[in-house]
Design a protein around this motif. Sequence first.
Motif, PDB file in Angstrom:
ATOM      1  N   THR A  60      -0.032 -53.624  13.641  1.00 12.28           N
ATOM      2  CA  THR A  60       1.007 -54.681  13.178  1.00 12.28           C
ATOM      3  C   THR A  60       0.672 -55.755  12.199  1.00 12.28           C
ATOM      4  OG1 THR A  60       1.802 -54.517  15.657  1.00 12.28           O
ATOM      5  CG2 THR A  60       2.630 -56.399  14.493  1.00 12.28           C
ATOM      6  N   ILE A  61      -0.874 -56.139  12.290  1.00 12.41           N
ATOM      7  CA  ILE A  61      -1.156 -57.032  11.298  1.00 12.41           C
ATOM      8  C   ILE A  61      -1.267 -56.298   9.887  1.00 12.41           C
ATOM      9  CG2 ILE A  61      -3.252 -58.052  10.626  1.00 12.41           C
ATOM     10  CD1 ILE A  61      -4.197 -58.543  13.591  1.00 12.41           C
ATOM     11  N   LEU A  62      -1.772 -55.233   9.950  1.00  7.49           N
ATOM     12  CA  LEU A  62      -1.863 -54.531   8.632  1.00  7.49           C
ATOM     13  C   LEU A  62      -0.560 -54.119   7.862  1.00  7.49           C
ATOM     14  CD1 LEU A  62      -4.829 -52.148   9.085  1.00  7.49           C
ATOM     15  CD2 LEU A  62      -4.856 -54.466   8.176  1.00  7.49           C
ATOM     16  N   SER A  63       0.427 -53.849   8.885  1.00  7.91           N
ATOM     17  CA  SER A  63       1.894 -53.496   8.307  1.00  7.91           C
ATOM     18  C   SER A  63       2.565 -54.743   7.699  1.00  7.91           C
ATOM     19  CB  SER A  63       2.658 -52.841   9.276  1.00  7.91           C
ATOM     20  OG  SER A  63       2.120 -51.620   9.671  1.00  7.91           O
ATOM     21  N   GLN A  64       2.435 -55.888   8.350  1.00 10.19           N
ATOM     22  CA  GLN A  64       2.723 -57.095   7.971  1.00 10.19           C
ATOM     23  C   GLN A  64       2.220 -57.378   6.764  1.00 10.19           C
ATOM     24  OE1 GLN A  64       2.049 -59.516  11.393  1.00 10.19           O
ATOM     25  NE2 GLN A  64       4.308 -59.366  12.240  1.00 10.19           N
ATOM     26  N   VAL A  84     -12.801 -48.435  25.113  1.00 14.23           N
ATOM     27  CA  VAL A  84     -12.106 -48.484  26.265  1.00 14.23           C
ATOM     28  C   VAL A  84     -10.891 -49.209  25.789  1.00 14.23           C
ATOM     29  CG1 VAL A  84     -12.086 -49.713  28.367  1.00 14.23           C
ATOM     30  CG2 VAL A  84     -14.492 -48.739  27.334  1.00 14.23           C
ATOM     31  N   ASN A  85      -9.732 -48.663  26.496  1.00 14.70           N
ATOM     32  CA  ASN A  85      -8.253 -49.215  26.274  1.00 14.70           C
ATOM     33  C   ASN A  85      -7.901 -49.558  24.731  1.00 14.70           C
ATOM     34  OD1 ASN A  85      -5.780 -50.216  27.341  1.00 14.70           O
ATOM     35  ND2 ASN A  85      -6.488 -51.983  27.827  1.00 14.70           N
ATOM     36  N   ASP A  86      -8.140 -48.516  23.892  1.00 16.32           N
ATOM     37  CA  ASP A  86      -8.115 -48.754  22.538  1.00 16.32           C
ATOM     38  C   ASP A  86      -6.572 -48.766  22.161  1.00 16.32           C
ATOM     39  OD1 ASP A  86     -10.776 -48.882  22.426  1.00 16.32           O
ATOM     40  OD2 ASP A  86     -10.802 -46.591  21.670  1.00 16.32           O
ATOM     41  N   GLY A  87      -5.596 -48.392  23.014  1.00 19.61           N
ATOM     42  CA  GLY A  87      -4.375 -48.061  22.493  1.00 19.61           C
ATOM     43  C   GLY A  87      -3.691 -49.658  22.135  1.00 19.61           C
ATOM     44  N   PRO A  88      -3.663 -50.724  22.930  1.00 18.40           N
ATOM     45  CA  PRO A  88      -3.129 -51.677  22.590  1.00 18.40           C
ATOM     46  C   PRO A  88      -3.839 -52.390  21.464  1.00 18.40           C
ATOM     47  CG  PRO A  88      -3.529 -51.772  24.996  1.00 18.40           C
ATOM     48  CD  PRO A  88      -4.141 -50.587  24.296  1.00 18.40           C
ATOM     49  N   ALA A  89      -5.181 -52.233  21.258  1.00 14.19           N
ATOM     50  CA  ALA A  89      -5.815 -52.872  20.079  1.00 14.19           C
ATOM     51  C   ALA A  89      -5.313 -52.267  18.869  1.00 14.19           C
ATOM     52  CB  ALA A  89      -7.261 -52.580  20.215  1.00 14.19           C
ATOM     53  N   GLN A  90      -5.011 -50.932  18.811  1.00 12.35           N
ATOM     54  CA  GLN A  90      -4.563 -50.230  17.622  1.00 12.35           C
ATOM     55  C   GLN A  90      -3.198 -50.664  17.252  1.00 12.35           C
ATOM     56  OE1 GLN A  90      -5.344 -46.024  18.680  1.00 12.35           O
ATOM     57  NE2 GLN A  90      -7.522 -46.313  18.234  1.00 12.35           N
ATOM     58  N   ILE A  91      -2.491 -50.941  18.454  1.00  3.77           N
ATOM     59  CA  ILE A  91      -1.017 -51.415  18.030  1.00  3.77           C
ATOM     60  C   ILE A  91      -1.060 -52.574  17.252  1.00  3.77           C
ATOM     61  CG2 ILE A  91       1.139 -52.236  19.041  1.00  3.77           C
ATOM     62  CD1 ILE A  91       0.768 -49.962  21.074  1.00  3.77           C
ATOM     63  N   LEU A  92      -1.836 -53.696  17.795  1.00  2.00           N
ATOM     64  CA  LEU A  92      -1.976 -54.981  17.376  1.00  2.00           C
ATOM     65  C   LEU A  92      -2.693 -54.666  16.063  1.00  2.00           C
ATOM     66  CD1 LEU A  92      -3.562 -56.761  20.515  1.00  2.00           C
ATOM     67  CD2 LEU A  92      -1.320 -57.300  19.188  1.00  2.00           C
ATOM     68  N   SER A  93      -3.460 -53.939  15.613  1.00  2.00           N
ATOM     69  CA  SER A  93      -3.999 -53.752  14.269  1.00  2.00           C
ATOM     70  C   SER A  93      -2.912 -53.256  13.160  1.00  2.00           C
ATOM     71  CB  SER A  93      -5.187 -52.915  14.340  1.00  2.00           C
ATOM     72  OG  SER A  93      -5.664 -52.185  13.179  1.00  2.00           O
ATOM     73  N   MET A 142      -1.891 -64.210  12.490  1.00  2.00           N
ATOM     74  CA  MET A 142      -2.960 -64.701  13.092  1.00  2.00           C
ATOM     75  C   MET A 142      -2.576 -65.018  14.416  1.00  2.00           C
ATOM     76  SD  MET A 142      -5.270 -65.858  10.815  1.00  2.00           S
ATOM     77  CE  MET A 142      -6.327 -67.205  11.256  1.00  2.00           C
ATOM     78  N   ARG A 143      -1.527 -64.900  14.789  1.00  2.00           N
ATOM     79  CA  ARG A 143      -1.308 -64.702  16.460  1.00  2.00           C
ATOM     80  C   ARG A 143      -1.647 -63.205  16.705  1.00  2.00           C
ATOM     81  NH1 ARG A 143       3.521 -66.459  19.078  1.00  2.00           N
ATOM     82  NH2 ARG A 143       4.761 -66.551  17.015  1.00  2.00           N
ATOM     83  N   GLN A 144      -1.437 -62.291  15.995  1.00  2.00           N
ATOM     84  CA  GLN A 144      -1.974 -61.126  16.720  1.00  2.00           C
ATOM     85  C   GLN A 144      -3.404 -60.857  16.378  1.00  2.00           C
ATOM     86  OE1 GLN A 144       0.320 -59.023  17.663  1.00  2.00           O
ATOM     87  NE2 GLN A 144       2.190 -60.143  17.014  1.00  2.00           N
ATOM     88  N   ALA A 145      -4.113 -61.638  15.536  1.00  2.00           N
ATOM     89  CA  ALA A 145      -5.387 -61.742  15.684  1.00  2.00           C
ATOM     90  C   ALA A 145      -6.054 -62.206  16.659  1.00  2.00           C
ATOM     91  CB  ALA A 145      -6.099 -62.158  14.194  1.00  2.00           C
ATOM     92  N   LEU A 146      -5.599 -63.308  17.221  1.00  2.00           N
ATOM     93  CA  LEU A 146      -6.038 -63.780  18.464  1.00  2.00           C
ATOM     94  C   LEU A 146      -6.041 -63.112  19.509  1.00  2.00           C
ATOM     95  CD1 LEU A 146      -4.915 -67.630  18.046  1.00  2.00           C
ATOM     96  CD2 LEU A 146      -7.017 -66.918  18.733  1.00  2.00           C
ATOM     97  N   LEU A 147      -4.840 -62.473  19.827  1.00  2.00           N
ATOM     98  CA  LEU A 147      -4.456 -61.413  20.741  1.00  2.00           C
ATOM     99  C   LEU A 147      -5.553 -60.221  20.882  1.00  2.00           C
ATOM    100  CD1 LEU A 147      -0.640 -61.469  20.937  1.00  2.00           C
ATOM    101  CD2 LEU A 147      -2.202 -62.832  22.541  1.00  2.00           C
ATOM    102  N   LEU A 194      -9.664 -58.665   8.682  1.00  2.00           N
ATOM    103  CA  LEU A 194     -11.102 -58.112   9.109  1.00  2.00           C
ATOM    104  C   LEU A 194     -10.923 -57.709  10.450  1.00  2.00           C
ATOM    105  CD1 LEU A 194     -14.199 -57.561   8.470  1.00  2.00           C
ATOM    106  CD2 LEU A 194     -14.733 -59.933   8.980  1.00  2.00           C
ATOM    107  N   VAL A 195     -10.481 -58.391  11.468  1.00  2.00           N
ATOM    108  CA  VAL A 195     -10.457 -58.115  12.849  1.00  2.00           C
ATOM    109  C   VAL A 195      -9.486 -56.925  12.905  1.00  2.00           C
ATOM    110  CG1 VAL A 195      -9.302 -58.913  15.014  1.00  2.00           C
ATOM    111  CG2 VAL A 195     -10.835 -60.367  13.662  1.00  2.00           C
ATOM    112  N   ALA A 196      -8.496 -56.868  12.116  1.00  2.00           N
ATOM    113  CA  ALA A 196      -7.444 -55.445  12.290  1.00  2.00           C
ATOM    114  C   ALA A 196      -8.224 -54.345  11.631  1.00  2.00           C
ATOM    115  CB  ALA A 196      -6.201 -55.861  11.602  1.00  2.00           C
ATOM    116  N   CYS A 197      -8.995 -54.403  10.843  1.00  2.00           N
ATOM    117  CA  CYS A 197      -9.763 -53.191  10.130  1.00  2.00           C
ATOM    118  C   CYS A 197     -10.782 -52.579  11.016  1.00  2.00           C
ATOM    119  CB  CYS A 197     -10.139 -53.602   8.705  1.00  2.00           C
ATOM    120  SG  CYS A 197      -8.837 -53.644   7.630  1.00  2.00           S
TER     121      CYS A 197
END
Length: 355
Positions: A263-267, A252-261, A235-240, A287-290
């Motif tokens: 992280t969520i799915l791996s956890q 645009v600037n997809d790299g950080p978003a893909q890392i957060l995604s 939930m913390r990563q989803a907010l970010l 849903l946000v991560a996918c």
Amino acid sequence: MLDLFSVSDKFTEPVRRQVIPQLLLSKSTLLDGLLACAISWAGDVDDSGNFRRLTACYRHASSAIATLMTLEATSPETMMEALMLGALVSSFAVKLRVNDVLAICSRTLALIKPIYNTSDPKEPEPLVFMSCMVMWEIRGCLFSCGMPTLRFRTPEKSYVDRHAGLCASVIPCFYDVCKLSHALSKGPVDTTDIYMELESIEEYVRTWQPEPPEDFTDRFDTVEVTHMLCQVQVMRQALLLIAHRLRFPFGVNDGPAQILSLTILSQLETTLTATRSIVRCVDLALLVACLELKGAERQKWLNDITKFTGFSPQFGEHVKQTLESFWAGMDSFEILSWSELVKLGSPFLRNQHLI
């Protein structure tokens, strides 16, 4: 059925003990909602051969919604009554009328808002359904750039929330993100103040730590503790991730978003592997991560989405359809803002009218 909406089975009996007296005190108000909820979760009511039970279920639901539309909350006692009726009807909707969930929750929260905003937030137990209703509305508002009805008031003492686990103190951040998303969706605006508020939210979320009550590890077993700690992280990563996408469109600037995604799915996957059970009440983060997935990863998660979302099979299918519509919109444009995406995708948890 109560356990499906809770982070732990240990909430089932305390919630039942709290609900039964309220049902006895408010039988005329809550009976139709209770019957609609009970029949809808009876197992086979949605099968084609159960027309009589299905008809009865919808009749009770319609009557309960009519009551909800005319109800008034003028005291803490009637606020609890209205909140319970809304929770019963929304539980029916999660099973059989997913597109009506947002409208039901919004109506309920609007009804209780005047009393809730002046009530004592120190004790969370009397409003056991509050976080659940608030988070259902936030789900719908987030994916429509809508404005939630009210801002969740976090109790002063540390506690484990039935629906949000240890995340109750960041529920207000989801309201704040929805508010900023709503402002950005209104057309050309000066984004300076909005981006400053996003940065403030991100800074808070990054440094935020949950405060487990002293009896946390005594009250809950190892698997439950593991699940709630996983819920905290996703939930913390989803907010970010949401905050990032409000600042940077898809493409645009997809790299950080893909890392957060990732992280969520791996956890979520790691916790499933370690505990052999699904973490509850994390469908929003999922849903946000996918949304960030590409290529073969989309199909992999689409195949498992119903399992990971929890709640009802109907809700899982609804999430699948939402994802597919969002992916189709993202594939049609190189750059796409959050507000443009939700306009292109299929409605999430919402319809134009109630039943």
